[in-house]
Design an enzyme around this catalytic site. Structure first.
Site, PDB file in Angstrom:
ATOM      1  N   ARG A  15     -16.261  49.233  47.482  1.00 29.79           N
ATOM      2  CA  ARG A  15     -16.365  49.338  48.937  1.00 29.79           C
ATOM      3  C   ARG A  15     -15.882  48.087  49.660  1.00 29.79           C
ATOM      4  O   ARG A  15     -15.721  48.100  50.872  1.00 29.79           O
ATOM      5  CB  ARG A  15     -17.810  49.665  49.338  1.00 29.79           C
ATOM      6  CG  ARG A  15     -18.195  51.124  49.045  1.00 29.79           C
ATOM      7  CD  ARG A  15     -19.535  51.454  49.655  1.00 29.79           C
ATOM      8  NE  ARG A  15     -20.628  50.843  48.908  1.00 29.79           N
ATOM      9  CZ  ARG A  15     -21.867  50.715  49.391  1.00 29.79           C
ATOM     10  NH1 ARG A  15     -22.149  51.116  50.620  1.00 29.79           N
ATOM     11  NH2 ARG A  15     -22.809  50.165  48.648  1.00 29.79           N
ATOM     12  N   GLN A  75     -19.409  42.696  30.053  1.00 29.38           N
ATOM     13  CA  GLN A  75     -19.782  44.106  29.944  1.00 29.38           C
ATOM     14  C   GLN A  75     -18.498  44.918  30.090  1.00 29.38           C
ATOM     15  O   GLN A  75     -18.002  45.122  31.193  1.00 29.38           O
ATOM     16  CB  GLN A  75     -20.792  44.473  31.039  1.00 29.38           C
ATOM     17  CG  GLN A  75     -21.298  45.896  30.966  1.00 29.38           C
ATOM     18  CD  GLN A  75     -22.133  46.287  32.174  1.00 29.38           C
ATOM     19  OE1 GLN A  75     -22.033  45.671  33.240  1.00 29.38           O
ATOM     20  NE2 GLN A  75     -22.949  47.319  32.025  1.00 29.38           N
ATOM     21  N   ASP A 105     -24.538  39.605  43.694  1.00 30.15           N
ATOM     22  CA  ASP A 105     -24.181  40.002  45.055  1.00 30.15           C
ATOM     23  C   ASP A 105     -25.389  40.010  45.987  1.00 30.15           C
ATOM     24  O   ASP A 105     -25.340  40.580  47.075  1.00 30.15           O
ATOM     25  CB  ASP A 105     -23.525  41.386  45.055  1.00 30.15           C
ATOM     26  CG  ASP A 105     -24.446  42.470  44.525  1.00 30.15           C
ATOM     27  OD1 ASP A 105     -25.548  42.137  44.041  1.00 30.15           O
ATOM     28  OD2 ASP A 105     -24.065  43.659  44.596  1.00 30.15           O
ATOM     29  N   GLY A 140     -34.009  52.402  45.502  1.00 31.66           N
ATOM     30  CA  GLY A 140     -35.030  52.914  44.605  1.00 31.66           C
ATOM     31  C   GLY A 140     -36.412  52.630  45.177  1.00 31.66           C
ATOM     32  O   GLY A 140     -36.638  51.618  45.843  1.00 31.66           O
ATOM     33  N   GLU A 154     -35.360  56.002  41.147  1.00 32.90           N
ATOM     34  CA  GLU A 154     -34.079  55.886  41.828  1.00 32.90           C
ATOM     35  C   GLU A 154     -33.964  56.975  42.892  1.00 32.90           C
ATOM     36  O   GLU A 154     -34.497  58.086  42.740  1.00 32.90           O
ATOM     37  CB  GLU A 154     -32.927  56.007  40.834  1.00 32.90           C
ATOM     38  CG  GLU A 154     -32.840  54.866  39.839  1.00 32.90           C
ATOM     39  CD  GLU A 154     -32.538  53.529  40.478  1.00 32.90           C
ATOM     40  OE1 GLU A 154     -31.892  53.514  41.547  1.00 32.90           O
ATOM     41  OE2 GLU A 154     -32.965  52.500  39.924  1.00 32.90           O
ATOM     42  N   LYS A 333      -7.961  11.632  53.664  1.00 31.05           N
ATOM     43  CA  LYS A 333      -7.999  12.374  52.402  1.00 31.05           C
ATOM     44  C   LYS A 333      -8.001  11.394  51.239  1.00 31.05           C
ATOM     45  O   LYS A 333      -7.159  10.503  51.175  1.00 31.05           O
ATOM     46  CB  LYS A 333      -6.775  13.310  52.318  1.00 31.05           C
ATOM     47  CG  LYS A 333      -6.785  14.291  51.153  1.00 31.05           C
ATOM     48  CD  LYS A 333      -6.193  13.782  49.869  1.00 31.05           C
ATOM     49  CE  LYS A 333      -4.731  13.453  49.976  1.00 31.05           C
ATOM     50  NZ  LYS A 333      -4.172  13.001  48.658  1.00 31.05           N
ATOM     51  N   ASN A 368       1.987   8.587  51.048  1.00 26.14           N
ATOM     52  CA  ASN A 368       1.419   8.545  49.705  1.00 26.14           C
ATOM     53  C   ASN A 368       2.136   9.424  48.695  1.00 26.14           C
ATOM     54  O   ASN A 368       1.825   9.384  47.511  1.00 26.14           O
ATOM     55  CB  ASN A 368      -0.061   8.939  49.752  1.00 26.14           C
ATOM     56  CG  ASN A 368      -0.275  10.297  50.398  1.00 26.14           C
ATOM     57  OD1 ASN A 368       0.467  10.700  51.281  1.00 26.14           O
ATOM     58  ND2 ASN A 368      -1.306  10.998  49.973  1.00 26.14           N
ATOM     59  N   TYR A 369       3.096  10.230  49.124  1.00 22.19           N
ATOM     60  CA  TYR A 369       3.708  11.215  48.231  1.00 22.19           C
ATOM     61  C   TYR A 369       5.220  11.041  48.229  1.00 22.19           C
ATOM     62  O   TYR A 369       5.855  11.045  49.292  1.00 22.19           O
ATOM     63  CB  TYR A 369       3.324  12.622  48.714  1.00 22.19           C
ATOM     64  CG  TYR A 369       3.805  13.751  47.842  1.00 22.19           C
ATOM     65  CD1 TYR A 369       3.577  13.765  46.470  1.00 22.19           C
ATOM     66  CD2 TYR A 369       4.474  14.838  48.405  1.00 22.19           C
ATOM     67  CE1 TYR A 369       4.010  14.817  45.681  1.00 22.19           C
ATOM     68  CE2 TYR A 369       4.905  15.904  47.626  1.00 22.19           C
ATOM     69  CZ  TYR A 369       4.673  15.882  46.260  1.00 22.19           C
ATOM     70  OH  TYR A 369       5.098  16.932  45.488  1.00 22.19           O
TER      71      TYR A 369
END
Length: 451
Positions: A15, A75, A105, A140, A154, A333, A368-369
């Site tokens: 869903r 599972q 969840d 349930g 249930e 950063k 820096n790069y």
């Protein structure tokens, strides 16, 4: 007594209409799975087993990002909750004490609620977490007399009378580990859905002469996330709770409804958070710091007395010492700013170390790069970096040094030195009118051609 956790995270979540496993959708900057793991972590479990299924590799990576020591089992076919719990049995072989089953969840179970379930284990072999539902819907139903739980039905299998009951099952269960897996192994699938229901262990326990009990929590704790709409509801619920806790803990939020926290945000007492501040993961704000309006922070640490913003961005690895000031349109950063550093505006400091009481002028950039590798810039104590300075890393500016405005600094600057790295200005008297006339003629010719 030792405690183990089994966290069920195998569902696809159809869903959600997403290729991403349901438990990896984010609330408060973290996967739903991390919320469940954090709730369980309050019990200091000796073993944690996450049962993955759909997208198992991604779920496993996320689980271990939160807890490297956790075990992930798969599972392969989703045949029901009891079948899912059974997959954890080999990983918990020999485990003593209680086992708590949580859901990846269902992000808002409080630690206090889980503690209450462990306390109830002194009176019952199996303890189920229930809630009084405003709209029971397809939950349930718990058939109980006081704290004593007779069975769980249930919705698909419930009678009309049973569906009228408002005490509902959250799915969270606590039992002695050996007892839990013994009961799970006896669960069958003779029901409307043909699934192995974990809830059947209550009736099985009673048939063995074991008692079952129910602990009741607020319905809000049991909120499950199955759709995008519920994901948005979960985000809103988390933020409302986080804002309330911050205010209760002595944090000033000038416009609480506009501040968004992450799962692991830590803000000290007497800190001030202005409007429209967004916290990403991994932020710690110490007492007395101030974050002004429209800032975005993630992966950073801000010390007492520091001020940030407005309109500042702090990225992972930003470390601000006491009384640092970071102003508007500044990005930091992977940089350490020592005590009293001032970075007023329009600046980028990345991969840098800045010494105490240094002043960084507007428009400064640590380059820096180089297109392949990152390099570090080091600036000493009480230095002055002139506006619009480009510091081409790797480069070092010494204590007490200065750079001239508009400089491109490519070599180390010794302490107390002044560095100028710009072209000499050339002035041509009387040339401007002729250039303007030429430019206007070119523009007119272009416009005539376009017409």
């Amino acid at each position: 007594m030792p405690v183990s956790l089994v966290i069920l995270a195998a569902g696809q979540g159809t869903r959600m209409n997403s290729d991403l496993p349901k438990v990896l959708h984010h609330v408060a900057g973290a996967p739903l799975l991390h919320h469940a793991m954090q709730a369980g972590a309050a019990l200091a479990p000796e073993r944690v087993v996450v049962v993955a299924g759909h997208g198992a590799a991604a779920v496993s990576k996320a689980a271990r990002a939160y807890d490297e020591a956790c075990t992930v089992v798969v599972q392969e076919a989703q045949l029901g909750t009891a079948h899912a719990v059974a997959q954890a049995a080999p990983a918990l072989e020999g485990a003593t004490g209680d086992c708590v089953v949580l859901y990846g969840d269902t992000p808002f179970i409080r630690p206090e609620t889980l503690e209450a379930m462990l306390d109830a284990r002194a009176r019952h072999a199996v303890v189920v977490l229930g809630f009084e539902a405003r709209d029971p819907g397809r939950y349930g139903r718990l058939i109980a007399q006081g704290e004593a739980l007779e069975r769980i039905v249930e919705f698909k299998d419930a009678t009309v009378e049973e569906r009228a009951i408002s005490l509902c099952n959250s799915g969270v269960i606590c039992a002695d580990t050996a007892t839990l897996f013994s009961l799970v192994s006896a669960v069958g699938n003779d029901n409307a859905a043909g699934e192995y229901y974990l809830t059947d262990i209550v009736e099985l326990a009673r048939k063995r002469g074991l008692s079952a009990g129910v602990v009741i929590c607020d319905e809000a704790e049991t909120l499950g996330v199955n759709t995008r709409a519920q994901l948005a509801e979960a985000e809103a619920a988390f933020q409302a709770r986080a804002r309330a806790e911050a205010l209760e803990n002595g944090v000033t939020l000038t416009a609480p409804e506009t501040v968004f926290f992450a799962l692991d945000t830590h803000v000290g007492r007497d800190a001030i958070i202005g409007p429209n501040v967004i916290f990403g993961p991994g932020v710690t704000i110490e007492s007395g710091a101030e974050i002004r309006a429209f800032c975005h922070l993630e992966g950073c640490h801000i010390s007492r007395g520091a001020t940030v913003g407005p309109f500042a961005r702090l990225r992972p690895g930003a470390e601000l010492a006491e009384d640092v000031h970071v102003g508007n349109f500044v990005e930091i950063k992977n940089a350490i700013l020592d005590e009293g550093v001032k970075v007023g505006h329009l600046t980028y400091l990345g991969d840098a170390d800045v010494g105490e009481h240094t002043n960084i002028g507007a428009g400064t950039v640590t380059c820096n790069y180089d297109g392949v590798n990152k390099h570090r810039t080091t600036i000493g104590k009480r230095a002055f970096i002139g506006s619009d300075t480009m510091l081409v890393a790797p480069v070092r500016v010494g204590d007490g040094a200065m750079t001239g405005s508009g400089s491109v600094i490519t070599e180390d600057v010794p302490s107390d030195a002044v560095a100028l790295g710009r072209a000499k200005q050339v002035t041509k008297p009387g040339l401007a009118p002729r250039l303007f006339e030429m430019y206007r003629a070119i523009k007119a010719k272009r416009q005539k051609g376009e017409a």
